[in-house]
Design a protein around this motif. Structure first.
Motif, PDB file in Angstrom:
ATOM      1  N   GLU A  89       2.314   7.176  -6.463  1.00 15.74           N
ATOM      2  CA  GLU A  89       1.335   8.203  -6.855  1.00 15.74           C
ATOM      3  C   GLU A  89       1.795   9.579  -6.408  1.00 15.74           C
ATOM      4  OE1 GLU A  89      -2.275   9.727  -8.592  1.00 15.74           O
ATOM      5  OE2 GLU A  89      -0.826   8.150  -8.998  1.00 15.74           O
ATOM      6  N   HIS A 101      -1.222   6.624   5.188  1.00 15.22           N
ATOM      7  CA  HIS A 101      -1.572   7.574   4.128  1.00 15.22           C
ATOM      8  C   HIS A 101      -0.493   8.644   4.012  1.00 15.22           C
ATOM      9  CE1 HIS A 101      -3.153   9.507   7.772  1.00 15.22           C
ATOM     10  NE2 HIS A 101      -3.022  10.653   7.134  1.00 15.22           N
ATOM     11  N   LEU A 135       1.205   4.300  -2.735  1.00 12.69           N
ATOM     12  CA  LEU A 135       0.980   5.707  -2.377  1.00 12.69           C
ATOM     13  C   LEU A 135       2.208   6.550  -2.726  1.00 12.69           C
ATOM     14  CD1 LEU A 135      -0.855   5.384   1.062  1.00 12.69           C
ATOM     15  CD2 LEU A 135      -1.862   5.740  -1.208  1.00 12.69           C
ATOM     16  N   LEU A 181      -3.418  11.139   0.077  1.00 11.40           N
ATOM     17  CA  LEU A 181      -3.358   9.943  -0.752  1.00 11.40           C
ATOM     18  C   LEU A 181      -3.635   8.810   0.210  1.00 11.40           C
ATOM     19  CD1 LEU A 181      -0.250  10.503  -3.047  1.00 11.40           C
ATOM     20  CD2 LEU A 181      -2.669  10.708  -3.624  1.00 11.40           C
ATOM     21  N   ASP A 182      -4.728   8.129  -0.039  1.00  9.32           N
ATOM     22  CA  ASP A 182      -5.239   7.145   0.899  1.00  9.32           C
ATOM     23  C   ASP A 182      -5.356   5.791   0.219  1.00  9.32           C
ATOM     24  OD1 ASP A 182      -6.556   5.868   2.948  1.00  9.32           O
ATOM     25  OD2 ASP A 182      -8.425   6.957   2.666  1.00  9.32           O
ATOM     26  N   ARG A 223       0.834  -1.210   0.000  1.00  4.90           N
ATOM     27  CA  ARG A 223       0.000   0.000   0.000  1.00  4.90           C
ATOM     28  C   ARG A 223       0.866   1.256   0.000  1.00  4.90           C
ATOM     29  NH1 ARG A 223      -4.840   2.088   1.410  1.00  4.90           N
ATOM     30  NH2 ARG A 223      -4.859   3.975   2.669  1.00  4.90           N
TER      31      ARG A 223
END
Length: 156
Positions: free
Chosen positions: A117, A142, A114, A155-156, A110
């Motif tokens: 991104e 996040h 993130l 950003l989650d 994850r």
């Protein structure tokens, strides 16, 4: 109010538009279109560009960046509207957008998604503010970012 009136009132569909006060609507619209996979709203009628449309409407050149909007190409998510205001951002946002960039991912996978991104958005003018590590069971982790005008988003 009668039960029938309450039923009719509650059955009304309401759309949501998210509005940003900003200094440069075109720049912010371009950033958020890139961030969300949206597109700048097409000009009305048969105009090939917004400049042509605004010229035909009699809008002077100095006012042609007073507003802009982006829309979801599939038409399911809310429209974002950007309007020029004279004052600059003063304080932290009380409401912000969470950009769901890693749905279904957990842990290192994850956070890597993130981070990727975040790098992409930084290349389009965003600024990275902080990283919050996963803290199970409720905190998935996040990143807090800011758009080109300093509006915070996650950003989650």
């Amino acid at each position: 109010m009668t039960d029938q009136n309450r039923k009719q009132e509650s059955a009304v569909t309401r759309d949501v538009q998210i509005t940003f006060d900003c200094a440069d609507p075109a720049r912010l619209a371009t950033f958020w279109a890139e961030a969300l996979g949206y597109q700048v709203q097409a000009p009305p009628g048969d105009f090939e560009s917004w400049d042509q449309a605004l010229e035909a409407m009699g809008v002077p050149p100095e006012n042609r960046n007073d507003a802009s909007a982006v829309v979801d190409p599939e038409g399911t998510r809310p429209r974002l509207f950007f309007q020029r205001v004279p004052e600059h951002k003063q304080v932290k946002n009380r409401v912000h957008l969470d950009v769901r960039a890693a749905p279904g991912l957990e842990g290192d996978e994850r956070m890597a998604a993130l981070e990727a991104e975040a790098e992409r958005l930084v290349s389009h003018g965003a600024k990275r503010l902080s990283r919050h590590e996963p803290a199970p069971p409720l905190g998935a982790g996040h990143l807090i970012m800011a758009d080109p005008e300093g509006n915070e988003f996650c950003l989650d």
